[in-house]
Scaffold this motif. Sequence first.
Motif, mmCIF file in Angstrom:
data_model
loop_
_atom_site.group_PDB
_atom_site.id
_atom_site.type_symbol
_atom_site.label_atom_id
_atom_site.label_comp_id
_atom_site.label_asym_id
_atom_site.label_seq_id
_atom_site.Cartn_x
_atom_site.Cartn_y
_atom_site.Cartn_z
ATOM 1 N N THR A 113 -5.600 -12.497 2.056
ATOM 2 C CA THR A 113 -6.623 -13.443 1.182
ATOM 3 C C THR A 113 -7.005 -12.574 0.053
ATOM 4 O OG1 THR A 113 -6.990 -14.898 2.850
ATOM 5 C CG2 THR A 113 -8.420 -14.959 0.969
ATOM 6 N N GLU A 114 -7.560 -11.534 0.350
ATOM 7 C CA GLU A 114 -8.131 -10.516 -1.145
ATOM 8 C C GLU A 114 -6.949 -10.277 -1.774
ATOM 9 O OE1 GLU A 114 -11.083 -10.632 -1.691
ATOM 10 O OE2 GLU A 114 -12.473 -10.518 0.110
ATOM 11 N N ARG A 117 -6.293 -12.735 -4.016
ATOM 12 C CA ARG A 117 -7.093 -12.921 -4.911
ATOM 13 C C ARG A 117 -6.960 -11.958 -6.114
ATOM 14 N NH1 ARG A 117 -11.533 -13.149 -1.686
ATOM 15 N NH2 ARG A 117 -11.577 -15.389 -1.718
ATOM 16 N N HIS A 118 -6.835 -10.504 -5.791
ATOM 17 C CA HIS A 118 -6.968 -9.476 -6.684
ATOM 18 C C HIS A 118 -5.480 -9.030 -7.047
ATOM 19 C CE1 HIS A 118 -11.328 -9.336 -6.149
ATOM 20 N NE2 HIS A 118 -11.225 -9.488 -4.900
ATOM 21 N N ARG A 119 -4.508 -9.496 -6.660
ATOM 22 C CA ARG A 119 -3.230 -8.942 -6.898
ATOM 23 C C ARG A 119 -3.164 -7.408 -6.730
ATOM 24 N NH1 ARG A 119 0.458 -12.753 -9.024
ATOM 25 N NH2 ARG A 119 -0.729 -14.742 -9.494
ATOM 26 N N ARG A 124 2.271 -8.597 -5.306
ATOM 27 C CA ARG A 124 1.479 -9.447 -5.904
ATOM 28 C C ARG A 124 1.123 -9.044 -7.378
ATOM 29 N NH1 ARG A 124 0.960 -13.692 -2.325
ATOM 30 N NH2 ARG A 124 0.074 -13.074 -0.476
ATOM 31 N N ARG A 198 -12.023 -7.177 3.697
ATOM 32 C CA ARG A 198 -12.949 -7.824 2.749
ATOM 33 C C ARG A 198 -13.562 -6.927 1.597
ATOM 34 N NH1 ARG A 198 -17.974 -9.590 1.614
ATOM 35 N NH2 ARG A 198 -18.795 -8.867 3.684
#
Length: 254
Positions: A113-114, A117-119, A124, A198
């Motif tokens: 998930t992180e 979100r942050h690629r 990513r 996280r």
Amino acid sequence: MLWRLAALLILAAAPLRAEEVVLGLSSDKVAITATFDGSEILIFGAVKREAPIPETTLDVVITVSGPSLPVQVRRKDRQFGIWINTDMVDLDAAPSFYAVATTGPLDKVLSNTEDLRHRISIPRAIRSVGAASMAPNVDVGNFTDALIRIKRDQNAYQMRESAVVLDEQTLFRTAISLPANLTEGAYQTRIFLTREGRVVSQYQTVIDVRKVGLERWLFTMSREQPMLYGLMSLAIAIAAGWGASAAFQIMRRG
């Protein structure tokens, strides 16, 4: 060590927050000259806190990303005894250089998930949103994997797990190797602090990569005065050819 002293000094100078990154770089500028054959950047820093160290394990993820540009990836197949382009995918943007360094395996220190979100991971960091609609019958993932494989062979994409040294959950350091064929521009450098996968804090800065000297002069001329640059290149080629011919004639006579 000098990096440890520097980290402690910037740690003392930073304002207090819950838990934040205080960063240092061995150099925030890279000069590309005619003899440039690569460089190495030391990234170091500290974690400043206003509360006791939490019981959960702290991890550090560092990324360095070069300028992103659209990329066209082609696939070749052998047909009738010759290799020809059969499929093509236009990726929206891919970094010219991308390195990830971590304190441990990426899937252990960062949740999916992180990452989304942050690629952060290499796949990513490559944007291919429009590619699927432009080529609906092609598996875009295969082309992205091929680009990553090619870039890794060129040392332009680096995945360096467990390459970040973290001392007492406070001081960290790593070194990123920059290849000789760097693209000029701003290289975004990001540092993420993570706990249990996280992201709890992040910091961003820029490493400036520029051509200097003769390289800069030729690059500027090719962009601002293309006709003059072309004529100069032609003159140099003619002079080199004439010089080689004259030298060959002298050698034959001798």
